[in-house]
Scaffold this active site. Structure first.
Site, PDB file in Angstrom:
ATOM      1  N   TYR A 151      22.322  21.210  24.102  1.00 39.50           N
ATOM      2  CA  TYR A 151      21.396  21.211  24.988  1.00 39.50           C
ATOM      3  C   TYR A 151      21.759  20.273  26.287  1.00 39.50           C
ATOM      4  O   TYR A 151      21.510  20.781  27.522  1.00 39.50           O
ATOM      5  CB  TYR A 151      20.103  20.356  24.450  1.00 39.50           C
ATOM      6  CG  TYR A 151      18.828  20.319  25.467  1.00 39.50           C
ATOM      7  CD1 TYR A 151      17.897  21.794  25.741  1.00 39.50           C
ATOM      8  CD2 TYR A 151      18.677  19.303  26.229  1.00 39.50           C
ATOM      9  CE1 TYR A 151      16.921  21.578  26.358  1.00 39.50           C
ATOM     10  CE2 TYR A 151      17.563  19.241  27.024  1.00 39.50           C
ATOM     11  CZ  TYR A 151      16.551  20.379  27.225  1.00 39.50           C
ATOM     12  OH  TYR A 151      15.609  20.226  27.984  1.00 39.50           O
TER      13      TYR A 151
ATOM     14  N   HIS B 138      19.609  16.917  15.146  1.00 38.18           N
ATOM     15  CA  HIS B 138      19.068  16.993  16.460  1.00 38.18           C
ATOM     16  C   HIS B 138      19.986  16.308  17.475  1.00 38.18           C
ATOM     17  O   HIS B 138      19.939  16.659  18.659  1.00 38.18           O
ATOM     18  CB  HIS B 138      17.670  16.291  16.506  1.00 38.18           C
ATOM     19  CG  HIS B 138      16.987  16.205  17.930  1.00 38.18           C
ATOM     20  ND1 HIS B 138      16.950  15.096  18.601  1.00 38.18           N
ATOM     21  CD2 HIS B 138      16.302  17.174  18.370  1.00 38.18           C
ATOM     22  CE1 HIS B 138      16.190  15.418  19.614  1.00 38.18           C
ATOM     23  NE2 HIS B 138      15.984  16.504  19.818  1.00 38.18           N
TER      24      HIS B 138
ATOM     25  N   ARG C 196      12.072  17.487  16.581  1.00 42.68           N
ATOM     26  CA  ARG C 196      12.831  16.192  17.172  1.00 42.68           C
ATOM     27  C   ARG C 196      12.708  15.075  16.298  1.00 42.68           C
ATOM     28  O   ARG C 196      13.619  14.327  16.343  1.00 42.68           O
ATOM     29  CB  ARG C 196      12.373  15.934  18.714  1.00 42.68           C
ATOM     30  CG  ARG C 196      12.535  16.944  19.665  1.00 42.68           C
ATOM     31  CD  ARG C 196      11.579  16.492  20.828  1.00 42.68           C
ATOM     32  NE  ARG C 196      11.564  17.401  21.951  1.00 42.68           N
ATOM     33  CZ  ARG C 196      11.048  17.295  23.074  1.00 42.68           C
ATOM     34  NH1 ARG C 196      10.074  16.396  23.203  1.00 42.68           N
ATOM     35  NH2 ARG C 196      11.033  18.172  24.022  1.00 42.68           N
TER      36      ARG C 196
ATOM     37  N   ASN D 180      14.635  15.658  11.496  1.00 43.15           N
ATOM     38  CA  ASN D 180      16.087  15.323  11.227  1.00 43.15           C
ATOM     39  C   ASN D 180      16.895  14.866  12.332  1.00 43.15           C
ATOM     40  O   ASN D 180      17.357  15.874  13.111  1.00 43.15           O
ATOM     41  CB  ASN D 180      16.701  16.500  10.517  1.00 43.15           C
ATOM     42  CG  ASN D 180      18.307  16.360  10.232  1.00 43.15           C
ATOM     43  OD1 ASN D 180      18.762  15.483  10.363  1.00 43.15           O
ATOM     44  ND2 ASN D 180      18.748  17.434   9.428  1.00 43.15           N
TER      45      ASN D 180
ATOM     46  N   HIS E 217      21.887  27.755   9.489  1.00 42.89           N
ATOM     47  CA  HIS E 217      21.042  27.625   8.378  1.00 42.89           C
ATOM     48  C   HIS E 217      21.093  29.066   7.398  1.00 42.89           C
ATOM     49  O   HIS E 217      21.430  28.906   6.302  1.00 42.89           O
ATOM     50  CB  HIS E 217      19.612  27.307   8.837  1.00 42.89           C
ATOM     51  CG  HIS E 217      19.284  26.054   9.179  1.00 42.89           C
ATOM     52  ND1 HIS E 217      19.502  25.392   9.897  1.00 42.89           N
ATOM     53  CD2 HIS E 217      18.589  25.057   8.433  1.00 42.89           C
ATOM     54  CE1 HIS E 217      19.177  24.131  10.058  1.00 42.89           C
ATOM     55  NE2 HIS E 217      18.659  23.913   8.798  1.00 42.89           N
TER      56      HIS E 217
ATOM     57  N   HIS F 110       0.987  -1.356  -0.030  1.00 44.59           N
ATOM     58  CA  HIS F 110       0.064   0.188   0.015  1.00 44.59           C
ATOM     59  C   HIS F 110       0.849   1.243  -0.118  1.00 44.59           C
ATOM     60  O   HIS F 110       0.705   2.009  -0.624  1.00 44.59           O
ATOM     61  CB  HIS F 110      -0.836   0.058   1.156  1.00 44.59           C
ATOM     62  CG  HIS F 110      -1.720  -1.156   1.009  1.00 44.59           C
ATOM     63  ND1 HIS F 110      -2.709  -1.314   0.554  1.00 44.59           N
ATOM     64  CD2 HIS F 110      -1.674  -2.368   2.317  1.00 44.59           C
ATOM     65  CE1 HIS F 110      -3.330  -2.569   0.778  1.00 44.59           C
ATOM     66  NE2 HIS F 110      -2.729  -3.031   1.800  1.00 44.59           N
TER      67      HIS F 110
END
Length: 472
Positions: free
Chosen positions: A359, A351, A344, A347, A386, A77
């Site tokens: 972080y 991340h 999250r 990518n 970016h 499918h």
């Protein structure tokens, strides 16, 4: 028969999503440690708090798994949906060929893909810069760290000197390839290759140095560093899960899919972007809003093509060549109901790096209460890189993506929901945002070709000041 097919599909999807759910649960719901008693010493309490913080912020765990679309395409499918998309691409290409022929354009010119050839022009110069960057990392950065790890300095002054040397290398690695790129005036696609590879190598070098220096001991072997340099991950480990022997037909299939996505993106730009924007100067507000909504569909298609070409096909091709087992380069981002989840899952390669080295480290150093500050730093760093790649590949500074990312993108993180409405909202926002970005950057690109500069002889000002706002 229908009931049997639906049951099989439901079981397969449930199994796949359970695997992803277990991965996220292991990070968001770690095992809780008992809190220290009041009799513990302050030193023991501090150690317990540090241990709990690390439990709340687990490290990246690699294990053997396929990409989600690889699993889904095994179902007939979902494979049919891929076939439908390929059929639409083929019809779009055929219509372009017929329309160009009826308009009197040369068949040879149409088939030679002039826009694609121009965008990837001066490719030998781009490859030369690419090779020089890899040589700098392999022949300068790695030997320097190997020397440092073999005899770590004892005094604080020498450790600071080594840290300053590492920062100087990273700054030089940022500036020198950029100067070479500007000197040879690479076209946009070739420039994007150089700038994304530059960013990737800087992130990989930082991951390697950080992980190796944190645990101490001897420097990992050159073979491990070389493998990591080309492996489709930005988080360093001494060993990764290994897959079956390389299936070269699978590699060729994925590279063919990359070429097909590039061809379809070329058709979208030729059929939509060039006719609409090539004569733009400064549109009215009503015309601009109308064009943004017109650009939503082609902009969204470009987003999907970029995702499939890079995050699925390209990374899977390299993972197959290197027998890299963990191929979770993305998760089911198309099912999310909030932008917090989309960031999250879209990518996970980038991340994971931002989580592990920005972080997580900020939260461990300043406490879990600083999570908002850590999130802001992640957004700022990602937005800057970016915008850096876009600005120097297009040849002008036009911070539309930065404003979208740090403005609306950051604000939408706090819009959460679980209903179908929120899923539709995320998809509509992605398509409309891509349409607005396509419109804004195309407007500035053609304004710089149709209008004279307001700052002759001052290239820095001309680079920084948008021309589409002053073009008559």
């Amino acid at each position: 028969e229908k009931q049997r097919l639906m049951q099989m599909l439901d079981e397969r999807l449930t199994g796949l999503l359970d695997i992803l759910g277990n991965d996220s649960d292991s990070q968001s719901h770690p095992v809780q440690q008992p809190s220290p008693s009041s009799d513990d010493s302050p030193k023991q309490s501090a150690a317990a708090e540090a241990s709990k913080a690390r439990q709340d912020l687990p490290e990246k765990e690699f294990r053997q798994r396929c990409s989600l679309l690889t699993e889904l395409f095994e179902l007939s499918h979902f494979r049919t949906l891929q076939n439908v998309f390929i059929a639409l691409m083929s019809l779009y290409g055929l219509s372009t060929l017929i329309c160009d022929t009826m308009d009197g354009k040369s068949l040879v010119d149409t088939l030679s893909l002039p826009l694609l050839r121009w965008a990837f022009g001066r490719l030998p110069d781009a490859i030369a810069i690419w090779m020089a960057m890899h040589a700098a990392v392999l022949l300068a950065a790695y030997p320097a760290y190997h020397h440092y790890a073999a005899a770590p300095p004892v005094s604080r002054r020498w450790r600071l000197a080594w840290l300053a040397s590492y920062i100087a290398f990273q700054l030089g690695f940022l500036v020198l390839p950029l100067r070479s790129l500007l000197a040879v005036q690479l076209p946009p696609a070739s420039a994007i290759i150089v700038l994304t590879e530059q960013s990737r190598l800087m992130m990989k070098l930082h991951a390697f140095v950080w992980e190796s220096a944190s645990r101490g001991g001897p420097c990992p072997s050159f073979g491990r560093f070389l493998y990591f340099l080309f492996a489709p991950t930005l988080v360093y480990r001494d060993a990764y899960p290994q897959d079956r022997p390389t299936r070269w037909r699978y590699v060729a299939s994925n590279l063919g899919q990359v070429a097909g996505c590039a061809l379809f993106a070329h058709l979208l730009l030729v059929r939509y972007c060039l006719p609409v924007f090539s004569h733009w100067r400064r549109p009215s507000l009503a015309h601009f809003i109308h064009t943004v909504f017109q650009s939503a569909l082609p902009g969204g298609l470009v987003l999907l093509l970029a995702f499939f070409a890079v995050l699925h096909s390209w990374l899977n091709a390299f993972a197959e060549m290197l027998r890299f087992g963990d191929r979770q380069f993305y998760r089911d981002w198309w099912n999310v109901t909030s932008f917090r989840s989309w960031y999250r899952t879209w990518n996970t390669v980038v991340h994971d790096w931002l989580y592990a080295y920005v972080y997580r480290e900020l939260c461990l150093r300043f406490g879990k209460r600083s999570s908002s500050l850590a999130t802001g730093c992640v957004f700022l760093l990602s937005s800057l890189f970016h915008e850096y790649i876009l600005a120097f590949s297009l040849g002008f500074f036009f911070p539309a993506l930065f404003v979208f990312f740090c403005g609306a993108g950051f604000g939408l993180m706090f819009a959460n929901g679980r209903s179908r409405f929120w899923s539709v909202f995320v998809w509509a926002s992605l398509f409309l945002g891509m349409g607005a970005l396509m419109c804004l950057y195309s407007m500035e690109w053609f304004a710089r070709r149709n209008c004279p500069t307001a700052y002759p002889g001052r290239p820095v000002l001309d680079f920084l000041v948008p021309r589409s706002f002053t073009c008559p």
